[in-house]
Design a protein around this motif. Sequence first.
Motif, mmCIF file in Angstrom:
data_model
loop_
_atom_site.group_PDB
_atom_site.id
_atom_site.type_symbol
_atom_site.label_atom_id
_atom_site.label_comp_id
_atom_site.label_asym_id
_atom_site.label_seq_id
_atom_site.Cartn_x
_atom_site.Cartn_y
_atom_site.Cartn_z
ATOM 1 N N GLU A 1 -3.837 -7.399 -22.345
ATOM 2 C CA GLU A 1 -3.051 -8.515 -21.820
ATOM 3 C C GLU A 1 -1.908 -8.007 -20.953
ATOM 4 O O GLU A 1 -1.573 -8.605 -19.922
ATOM 5 N N ALA A 2 -1.319 -6.876 -21.356
ATOM 6 C CA ALA A 2 -0.217 -6.288 -20.586
ATOM 7 C C ALA A 2 -0.697 -5.828 -19.214
ATOM 8 O O ALA A 2 -0.034 -6.069 -18.196
ATOM 9 N N LEU A 3 -1.855 -5.173 -19.178
ATOM 10 C CA LEU A 3 -2.398 -4.691 -17.904
ATOM 11 C C LEU A 3 -2.736 -5.858 -16.986
ATOM 12 O O LEU A 3 -2.462 -5.812 -15.772
ATOM 13 N N GLU A 4 -3.328 -6.900 -17.558
ATOM 14 C CA GLU A 4 -3.685 -8.073 -16.756
ATOM 15 C C GLU A 4 -2.430 -8.762 -16.210
ATOM 16 O O GLU A 4 -2.391 -9.157 -15.043
ATOM 17 N N PHE A 5 -1.423 -8.870 -17.063
ATOM 18 C CA PHE A 5 -0.171 -9.511 -16.645
ATOM 19 C C PHE A 5 0.507 -8.697 -15.548
ATOM 20 O O PHE A 5 1.003 -9.259 -14.567
ATOM 21 N N ALA A 6 0.514 -7.374 -15.702
ATOM 22 C CA ALA A 6 1.136 -6.508 -14.700
ATOM 23 C C ALA A 6 0.439 -6.636 -13.355
ATOM 24 O O ALA A 6 1.078 -6.699 -12.297
ATOM 25 N N GLN A 7 -0.901 -6.697 -13.395
ATOM 26 C CA GLN A 7 -1.670 -6.767 -12.151
ATOM 27 C C GLN A 7 -1.515 -8.112 -11.454
ATOM 28 O O GLN A 7 -1.370 -8.173 -10.230
ATOM 29 N N GLU A 8 -1.503 -9.194 -12.238
ATOM 30 C CA GLU A 8 -1.492 -10.520 -11.637
ATOM 31 C C GLU A 8 -0.091 -11.017 -11.279
ATOM 32 O O GLU A 8 0.087 -11.701 -10.263
ATOM 33 N N GLU A 9 0.883 -10.691 -12.109
ATOM 34 C CA GLU A 9 2.218 -11.262 -11.931
ATOM 35 C C GLU A 9 3.230 -10.319 -11.284
ATOM 36 O O GLU A 9 4.087 -10.749 -10.504
ATOM 37 N N LEU A 10 3.132 -9.039 -11.607
ATOM 38 C CA LEU A 10 4.168 -8.107 -11.144
ATOM 39 C C LEU A 10 3.745 -7.261 -9.947
ATOM 40 O O LEU A 10 4.570 -6.961 -9.082
ATOM 41 N N ALA A 11 2.481 -6.870 -9.903
ATOM 42 C CA ALA A 11 2.021 -6.018 -8.799
ATOM 43 C C ALA A 11 2.256 -6.660 -7.428
ATOM 44 O O ALA A 11 2.723 -5.982 -6.495
ATOM 45 N N ARG B 1 7.438 2.442 -13.843
ATOM 46 C CA ARG B 1 8.118 2.978 -15.030
ATOM 47 C C ARG B 1 7.689 2.229 -16.284
ATOM 48 O O ARG B 1 7.468 2.826 -17.340
ATOM 49 N N THR B 2 7.563 0.915 -16.159
ATOM 50 C CA THR B 2 7.211 0.103 -17.318
ATOM 51 C C THR B 2 5.776 0.355 -17.758
ATOM 52 O O THR B 2 5.499 0.525 -18.949
ATOM 53 N N VAL B 3 4.850 0.390 -16.809
ATOM 54 C CA VAL B 3 3.435 0.624 -17.121
ATOM 55 C C VAL B 3 3.241 2.012 -17.728
ATOM 56 O O VAL B 3 2.312 2.240 -18.517
ATOM 57 N N ALA B 4 4.133 2.941 -17.403
ATOM 58 C CA ALA B 4 4.038 4.296 -17.951
ATOM 59 C C ALA B 4 4.129 4.303 -19.472
ATOM 60 O O ALA B 4 3.660 5.245 -20.123
ATOM 61 N N LEU B 5 4.685 3.261 -20.044
ATOM 62 C CA LEU B 5 4.764 3.164 -21.507
ATOM 63 C C LEU B 5 3.370 3.173 -22.141
ATOM 64 O O LEU B 5 3.201 3.634 -23.278
ATOM 65 N N LEU B 6 2.391 2.658 -21.408
ATOM 66 C CA LEU B 6 1.028 2.565 -21.940
ATOM 67 C C LEU B 6 0.354 3.930 -22.050
ATOM 68 O O LEU B 6 -0.656 4.064 -22.741
ATOM 69 N N ALA B 7 0.896 4.929 -21.377
ATOM 70 C CA ALA B 7 0.273 6.250 -21.375
ATOM 71 C C ALA B 7 0.646 7.069 -22.604
ATOM 72 O O ALA B 7 0.105 8.161 -22.810
ATOM 73 N N PHE B 8 1.544 6.553 -23.438
ATOM 74 C CA PHE B 8 2.019 7.312 -24.598
ATOM 75 C C PHE B 8 1.767 6.543 -25.895
ATOM 76 O O PHE B 8 2.206 5.402 -26.050
ATOM 77 N N GLU B 9 1.037 7.178 -26.798
ATOM 78 C CA GLU B 9 0.853 6.566 -28.116
ATOM 79 C C GLU B 9 2.159 6.610 -28.905
ATOM 80 O O GLU B 9 2.483 5.682 -29.636
ATOM 81 N N CYS C 1 8.007 9.458 -24.784
ATOM 82 C CA CYS C 1 7.885 8.888 -23.439
ATOM 83 C C CYS C 1 9.221 8.965 -22.708
ATOM 84 O O CYS C 1 10.260 8.577 -23.249
ATOM 85 N N PRO C 2 9.217 9.461 -21.470
ATOM 86 C CA PRO C 2 10.480 9.587 -20.721
ATOM 87 C C PRO C 2 11.127 8.249 -20.366
ATOM 88 O O PRO C 2 12.292 8.200 -19.999
ATOM 89 N N VAL C 3 10.367 7.168 -20.498
ATOM 90 C CA VAL C 3 10.939 5.834 -20.230
ATOM 91 C C VAL C 3 10.935 4.987 -21.500
ATOM 92 O O VAL C 3 10.938 3.759 -21.445
ATOM 93 N N GLY C 4 10.947 5.657 -22.639
ATOM 94 C CA GLY C 4 10.908 4.962 -23.917
ATOM 95 C C GLY C 4 12.083 4.031 -24.154
ATOM 96 O O GLY C 4 11.994 3.103 -24.957
#
Length: 241
Positions: A133-143, A158-166, A171-174
Amino acid sequence: MSLFWIVVHQLAEIEAMTASKKVITREEWEKKLKDVKIKKEDMNKLVMNFLVTEGYVDAAEKFRKESGTEHIDLATITDRMAVKKAVQCGNVEDAIEKVNDLNPEILDTNPQLFFHLQQQRLIELIRNGKVEEALEFAQEELAPRGEENQSFLEELERTVALLAFEDVSNCPVGELLDISQRLKTASEVNAAILTSQSHEKDPKLPSLLKMLIWAQNQLDEKAAYPRINDLSTAMLEDPTV
């Protein structure tokens, strides 16, 4: 803030004197304080400004009755605080609806604020583990907004980078997941609503206190005088000679 103006005036007087520090006794200082006349009405307005800006509804209403200050539409404070609380609790969609109910032009005329609210929505989705849902929202609303504004694009990345870290602790943007990020967004919304209601977005009192601290620091270099070291008590402390 009579003390602030006394400090500034004293600075001007001492500039013309010798380089050695002048010693000002408590008696002299208190006499200067008494010579400065400030209307109670102005002090009441200063207090009310703080209560309204910071959203202390009950205190503002009680103070208005006791001081006789001009009528304030307390309903607008309640509505504004509801928006602020919604953002602070992570209910960004609710906050956006409330802002639009108050005044649709606030978000229509402030693309940066709207982007930051949408960014906060994305952060909340990530916080709750809703990756797809986050990826879809980022692509449709923010991109699309990022394509129009370079700074928006950088914030989105920076925000999407959060998804790259379990483990977001690595995360440098934690910090985006910290409560402080919610508070930052809530403060931005609060300021925008205040501006739309023809109020100042920041209370005057903290700024005056900062001016007082600055003036005392300047005077410290030229004189020994009774100063306020604890702003919570505002007690004068005798100079160290």
